[in-house]
Design a protein around this motif. Structure first.
Motif, short mmCIF file in Angstrom:
data_model
loop_
_atom_site.label_atom_id
_atom_site.label_comp_id
_atom_site.label_asym_id
_atom_site.label_seq_id
_atom_site.Cartn_x
_atom_site.Cartn_y
_atom_site.Cartn_z
N VAL A 52 0.15 10.11 1.66
CA VAL A 52 1.33 9.32 1.32
C VAL A 52 1.96 9.85 0.04
O VAL A 52 3.18 10.03 -0.06
CB VAL A 52 0.98 7.83 1.18
N THR A 53 1.12 10.14 -0.95
CA THR A 53 1.60 10.70 -2.22
C THR A 53 2.32 12.01 -1.99
O THR A 53 3.42 12.25 -2.52
CB THR A 53 0.42 10.91 -3.18
N ALA A 110 0.83 -1.21 0.00
CA ALA A 110 0.00 0.00 0.00
C ALA A 110 0.86 1.26 0.00
O ALA A 110 0.58 2.23 -0.72
CB ALA A 110 -0.93 0.00 1.21
N ASP A 116 -6.83 1.10 1.80
CA ASP A 116 -7.97 1.13 0.91
C ASP A 116 -8.96 0.06 1.36
O ASP A 116 -8.74 -0.61 2.38
CB ASP A 116 -7.55 0.93 -0.55
N ARG A 133 2.19 1.63 -3.45
CA ARG A 133 1.17 2.03 -4.40
C ARG A 133 0.83 3.51 -4.27
O ARG A 133 0.85 4.26 -5.25
CB ARG A 133 -0.08 1.17 -4.20
N TYR A 134 0.51 3.94 -3.06
CA TYR A 134 0.06 5.32 -2.88
C TYR A 134 1.20 6.31 -2.78
O TYR A 134 1.00 7.51 -2.94
CB TYR A 134 -0.91 5.40 -1.70
N GLY A 135 2.41 5.81 -2.57
CA GLY A 135 3.58 6.67 -2.67
C GLY A 135 4.10 6.79 -4.08
O GLY A 135 4.97 7.62 -4.36
N GLY A 136 3.57 5.95 -5.00
CA GLY A 136 4.06 5.95 -6.37
C GLY A 136 5.51 5.50 -6.46
O GLY A 136 6.27 5.99 -7.30
N GLU A 145 -2.74 4.95 4.28
CA GLU A 145 -2.37 3.97 3.24
C GLU A 145 -3.45 2.94 2.97
O GLU A 145 -3.35 2.18 2.00
CB GLU A 145 -1.08 3.24 3.66
N SER A 180 -10.13 7.68 -0.91
CA SER A 180 -9.10 8.14 -1.83
C SER A 180 -8.41 9.40 -1.33
O SER A 180 -7.23 9.63 -1.65
CB SER A 180 -9.70 8.39 -3.21
N GLN A 194 -5.25 8.89 1.10
CA GLN A 194 -4.12 8.28 0.40
C GLN A 194 -3.20 9.35 -0.22
O GLN A 194 -2.01 9.11 -0.44
CB GLN A 194 -4.64 7.32 -0.67
N ARG A 195 -3.75 10.54 -0.45
CA ARG A 195 -2.94 11.64 -1.00
C ARG A 195 -1.84 12.06 -0.03
O ARG A 195 -0.83 12.64 -0.44
CB ARG A 195 -3.82 12.86 -1.30
#
Length: 244
Positions: A234-235, A22, A193, A25-28, A191, A228, A231-232
Protein backbone atom coordinates in the motif's frame (compact mmCIF):
# COMPACT_ATOMS: atom_id res chain seq x y z
CA UNK A 1 -1.53 16.01 -4.59
CA UNK A 2 -4.48 14.56 -6.48
CA UNK A 3 -6.37 12.22 -4.17
CA UNK A 4 -6.63 8.47 -4.38
CA UNK A 5 -10.05 6.82 -4.48
CA UNK A 6 -10.94 3.85 -2.27
CA UNK A 7 -13.96 1.86 -3.44
CA UNK A 8 -15.62 -0.24 -0.74
CA UNK A 9 -18.53 -2.69 -0.72
CA UNK A 10 -18.79 -3.75 2.93
CA UNK A 11 -22.26 -3.15 4.44
CA UNK A 12 -20.92 -3.58 7.99
CA UNK A 13 -19.99 -0.08 9.19
CA UNK A 14 -17.22 -1.20 11.56
CA UNK A 15 -15.50 -3.32 8.90
CA UNK A 16 -15.84 -0.60 6.27
CA UNK A 17 -14.50 2.13 8.55
CA UNK A 18 -11.49 0.11 9.72
CA UNK A 19 -10.67 -0.81 6.10
CA UNK A 20 -10.62 2.87 5.17
CA UNK A 21 -8.49 3.72 8.21
CA UNK A 22 -6.02 0.96 7.29
CA UNK A 23 -5.55 2.26 3.75
CA UNK A 24 -5.06 5.75 5.19
CA UNK A 25 -2.52 4.48 7.71
CA UNK A 26 -0.40 2.28 5.48
CA UNK A 27 -0.70 4.60 2.52
CA UNK A 28 0.55 7.47 4.67
CA UNK A 29 -2.45 9.48 3.51
CA UNK A 30 -4.47 12.26 5.09
CA UNK A 31 -8.27 11.99 4.84
CA UNK A 32 -8.36 14.66 2.12
CA UNK A 33 -5.96 12.49 0.09
CA UNK A 34 -8.12 9.36 0.12
CA UNK A 35 -11.72 9.72 -1.01
CA UNK A 36 -13.90 6.88 0.27
CA UNK A 37 -16.90 5.66 -1.69
CA UNK A 38 -19.09 2.85 -0.35
CA UNK A 39 -20.64 1.27 -3.41
CA UNK A 40 -23.04 -0.91 -1.44
CA UNK A 41 -24.95 2.27 -0.58
CA UNK A 42 -23.86 4.81 -3.20
CA UNK A 43 -23.83 4.19 -6.97
CA UNK A 44 -20.50 4.80 -8.67
CA UNK A 45 -20.63 8.23 -10.34
CA UNK A 46 -18.83 9.05 -13.60
CA UNK A 47 -15.12 9.51 -12.94
CA UNK A 48 -12.62 11.72 -14.72
CA UNK A 49 -9.30 9.90 -14.35
CA UNK A 50 -7.44 13.21 -14.53
CA UNK A 51 -8.85 13.99 -11.07
CA UNK A 52 -7.20 10.99 -9.38
CA UNK A 53 -3.77 9.63 -8.55
CA UNK A 54 -5.01 6.04 -8.46
CA UNK A 55 -7.90 3.80 -7.49
CA UNK A 56 -8.03 1.08 -4.82
CA UNK A 57 -10.73 -1.56 -4.32
CA UNK A 58 -10.99 -3.31 -0.97
CA UNK A 59 -12.46 -6.61 0.16
CA UNK A 60 -16.10 -7.62 0.31
CA UNK A 61 -18.54 -10.24 1.58
CA UNK A 62 -19.69 -10.57 -2.06
CA UNK A 63 -18.79 -13.79 -3.90
CA UNK A 64 -18.39 -13.01 -7.59
CA UNK A 65 -18.34 -16.56 -8.93
CA UNK A 66 -21.79 -17.64 -7.72
CA UNK A 67 -24.58 -17.60 -10.33
CA UNK A 68 -26.29 -14.24 -10.80
CA UNK A 69 -29.60 -15.65 -9.53
CA UNK A 70 -27.99 -15.97 -6.08
CA UNK A 71 -26.78 -12.35 -6.02
CA UNK A 72 -28.66 -9.41 -4.57
CA UNK A 73 -29.72 -6.52 -6.76
CA UNK A 74 -27.10 -4.42 -4.99
CA UNK A 75 -24.30 -6.86 -5.79
CA UNK A 76 -25.36 -7.04 -9.43
CA UNK A 77 -25.35 -3.24 -9.63
CA UNK A 78 -21.91 -3.03 -8.02
CA UNK A 79 -20.49 -5.65 -10.39
CA UNK A 80 -21.88 -3.81 -13.39
CA UNK A 81 -20.43 -0.51 -12.22
CA UNK A 82 -17.01 -2.01 -11.52
CA UNK A 83 -16.95 -3.70 -14.93
CA UNK A 84 -17.78 -0.37 -16.54
CA UNK A 85 -14.95 1.25 -14.57
CA UNK A 86 -12.42 -1.43 -15.54
CA UNK A 87 -13.39 -1.00 -19.18
CA UNK A 88 -11.87 2.48 -18.85
CA UNK A 89 -8.98 1.75 -16.45
CA UNK A 90 -7.48 -1.18 -18.36
CA UNK A 91 -7.07 0.51 -21.77
CA UNK A 92 -5.69 3.58 -19.99
CA UNK A 93 -3.33 1.40 -17.90
CA UNK A 94 -4.47 3.53 -14.96
CA UNK A 95 -3.07 2.82 -11.47
CA UNK A 96 -5.33 0.32 -9.70
CA UNK A 97 -4.84 -1.87 -6.63
CA UNK A 98 -7.51 -4.46 -5.85
CA UNK A 99 -7.30 -6.47 -2.63
CA UNK A 100 -9.15 -9.80 -2.20
CA UNK A 101 -12.52 -8.92 -3.80
CA UNK A 102 -10.52 -6.51 -5.93
CA UNK A 103 -8.26 -9.20 -7.38
CA UNK A 104 -11.26 -11.34 -8.26
CA UNK A 105 -13.07 -8.41 -9.85
CA UNK A 106 -10.07 -7.58 -12.03
CA UNK A 107 -9.41 -11.20 -12.96
CA UNK A 108 -13.04 -11.97 -13.75
CA UNK A 109 -13.33 -8.94 -16.01
CA UNK A 110 -10.28 -10.18 -17.94
CA UNK A 111 -11.73 -13.65 -18.42
CA UNK A 112 -9.75 -15.54 -15.78
CA UNK A 113 -11.21 -18.57 -14.04
CA UNK A 114 -12.53 -17.63 -10.59
CA UNK A 115 -13.88 -20.46 -8.44
CA UNK A 116 -13.68 -22.23 -5.06
CA UNK A 117 -10.67 -24.40 -5.90
CA UNK A 118 -8.19 -22.33 -3.90
CA UNK A 119 -10.39 -20.82 -1.21
CA UNK A 120 -8.65 -20.09 2.11
CA UNK A 121 -10.20 -19.65 5.57
CA UNK A 122 -9.39 -16.56 7.60
CA UNK A 123 -5.77 -17.19 8.52
CA UNK A 124 -2.17 -16.11 8.06
CA UNK A 125 -0.42 -17.67 5.09
CA UNK A 126 3.08 -17.56 3.59
CA UNK A 127 3.39 -15.61 0.35
CA UNK A 128 6.34 -16.24 -1.99
CA UNK A 129 7.50 -13.51 -4.37
CA UNK A 130 8.19 -14.66 -7.94
CA UNK A 131 11.15 -13.47 -10.00
CA UNK A 132 8.83 -11.03 -11.79
CA UNK A 133 7.55 -9.88 -8.42
CA UNK A 134 11.06 -9.22 -7.14
CA UNK A 135 11.57 -6.86 -10.07
CA UNK A 136 8.26 -5.06 -9.64
CA UNK A 137 8.28 -1.61 -7.97
CA UNK A 138 5.21 -2.40 -5.85
CA UNK A 139 7.17 -5.16 -4.14
CA UNK A 140 10.31 -3.08 -3.64
CA UNK A 141 11.87 -3.73 -0.25
CA UNK A 142 9.92 -6.95 0.25
CA UNK A 143 11.55 -10.17 1.46
CA UNK A 144 11.41 -13.27 -0.80
CA UNK A 145 8.59 -14.61 1.38
CA UNK A 146 6.35 -13.03 3.98
CA UNK A 147 3.23 -13.64 6.04
CA UNK A 148 -0.10 -12.05 5.11
CA UNK A 149 -3.73 -12.40 6.14
CA UNK A 150 -6.26 -14.10 3.87
CA UNK A 151 -9.88 -15.16 4.01
CA UNK A 152 -11.75 -15.85 0.77
CA UNK A 153 -14.30 -18.28 -0.65
CA UNK A 154 -13.05 -17.96 -4.22
CA UNK A 155 -9.75 -17.31 -5.96
CA UNK A 156 -8.15 -17.15 -9.38
CA UNK A 157 -7.46 -20.70 -10.57
CA UNK A 158 -6.25 -19.59 -14.02
CA UNK A 159 -4.51 -16.28 -14.69
CA UNK A 160 -5.99 -13.95 -17.28
CA UNK A 161 -4.12 -13.77 -20.56
CA UNK A 162 -1.23 -11.33 -20.41
CA UNK A 163 -1.15 -11.11 -16.61
CA UNK A 164 2.18 -11.35 -14.79
CA UNK A 165 2.28 -13.49 -11.65
CA UNK A 166 4.05 -11.56 -8.88
CA UNK A 167 3.41 -13.72 -5.79
CA UNK A 168 2.14 -17.21 -5.04
CA UNK A 169 1.15 -19.35 -2.09
CA UNK A 170 1.12 -23.07 -1.40
CA UNK A 171 -2.63 -23.23 -0.81
CA UNK A 172 -3.51 -20.56 -3.38
CA UNK A 173 -1.18 -20.32 -6.40
CA UNK A 174 -2.26 -16.85 -7.53
CA UNK A 175 -1.69 -14.40 -4.69
CA UNK A 176 -0.72 -11.30 -6.69
CA UNK A 177 -0.57 -10.35 -10.35
CA UNK A 178 -0.15 -7.31 -12.57
CA UNK A 179 -1.93 -6.37 -15.77
CA UNK A 180 -0.20 -3.89 -18.05
CA UNK A 181 2.23 -1.82 -16.03
CA UNK A 182 -0.05 -0.26 -13.45
CA UNK A 183 -3.02 -2.50 -12.53
CA UNK A 184 -2.53 -4.89 -9.62
CA UNK A 185 -4.51 -7.43 -7.68
CA UNK A 186 -3.66 -9.20 -4.43
CA UNK A 187 -5.58 -12.18 -3.04
CA UNK A 188 -4.17 -11.46 0.42
CA UNK A 189 -4.99 -8.28 2.33
CA UNK A 190 -2.01 -5.88 2.22
CA UNK A 191 -3.86 -3.39 4.42
CA UNK A 192 -4.69 -5.74 7.30
CA UNK A 193 -2.87 -5.71 10.63
CA UNK A 194 -3.56 -7.87 13.70
CA UNK A 195 -6.25 -5.63 15.24
CA UNK A 196 -7.92 -5.47 11.84
CA UNK A 197 -8.03 -9.23 11.30
CA UNK A 198 -9.30 -9.82 14.84
CA UNK A 199 -12.13 -7.38 14.21
CA UNK A 200 -13.06 -9.10 10.95
CA UNK A 201 -13.05 -12.50 12.65
CA UNK A 202 -15.65 -11.17 15.07
CA UNK A 203 -17.73 -9.43 12.39
CA UNK A 204 -17.70 -12.32 9.91
CA UNK A 205 -17.81 -15.24 12.37
CA UNK A 206 -21.07 -16.53 10.85
CA UNK A 207 -20.27 -15.73 7.21
CA UNK A 208 -18.73 -19.08 6.30
CA UNK A 209 -15.04 -18.17 6.40
CA UNK A 210 -14.36 -20.54 9.32
CA UNK A 211 -16.24 -22.74 11.77
CA UNK A 212 -17.74 -20.38 14.39
CA UNK A 213 -17.06 -23.00 17.06
CA UNK A 214 -13.34 -22.51 16.35
CA UNK A 215 -13.31 -18.71 16.68
CA UNK A 216 -10.97 -18.73 19.68
CA UNK A 217 -8.46 -20.94 17.85
CA UNK A 218 -8.63 -18.77 14.73
CA UNK A 219 -8.00 -15.65 16.79
CA UNK A 220 -5.07 -17.29 18.56
CA UNK A 221 -3.52 -18.35 15.24
CA UNK A 222 -3.29 -14.77 13.94
CA UNK A 223 -2.62 -12.82 17.12
CA UNK A 224 1.20 -12.87 16.98
CA UNK A 225 1.78 -12.83 13.21
CA UNK A 226 4.12 -10.19 11.74
CA UNK A 227 2.33 -8.74 8.69
CA UNK A 228 4.39 -5.57 8.36
CA UNK A 229 5.81 -6.67 4.99
CA UNK A 230 2.59 -6.74 2.91
CA UNK A 231 1.59 -3.34 4.25
CA UNK A 232 4.51 -1.94 2.22
CA UNK A 233 2.53 -2.69 -0.93
CA UNK A 234 0.00 0.00 0.00
CA UNK A 235 2.86 2.36 0.88
CA UNK A 236 4.62 1.64 -2.41
CA UNK A 237 1.44 2.06 -4.44
CA UNK A 238 0.83 5.51 -3.01
CA UNK A 239 4.46 6.56 -3.32
CA UNK A 240 4.67 5.40 -6.93
CA UNK A 241 1.48 6.96 -8.23
CA UNK A 242 0.90 10.11 -6.18
CA UNK A 243 0.81 13.05 -8.57
CA UNK A 244 0.04 16.76 -8.53
Amino acid sequence: MKPFLLLATRPEDAAAESEYEAFLRYGGLAERELVWLRLESTPLPPLDLDDWSGIMLGGSPYTSSVPDRHKSDTQLRVEHELSRLLSVLIPADFPFLGACYGVGTLARYLGARLDETYAEPISATTIEVTDDGAADPLLAGMPPSFEAFVGHKEAVSRLPDGAVLLARGEACPVQMFRVGQNLYGTQFHPELDVPGILERIRIYRDAGYFDPAEQAQVEASVRDVDVSAPQRIVTNFVARYARD
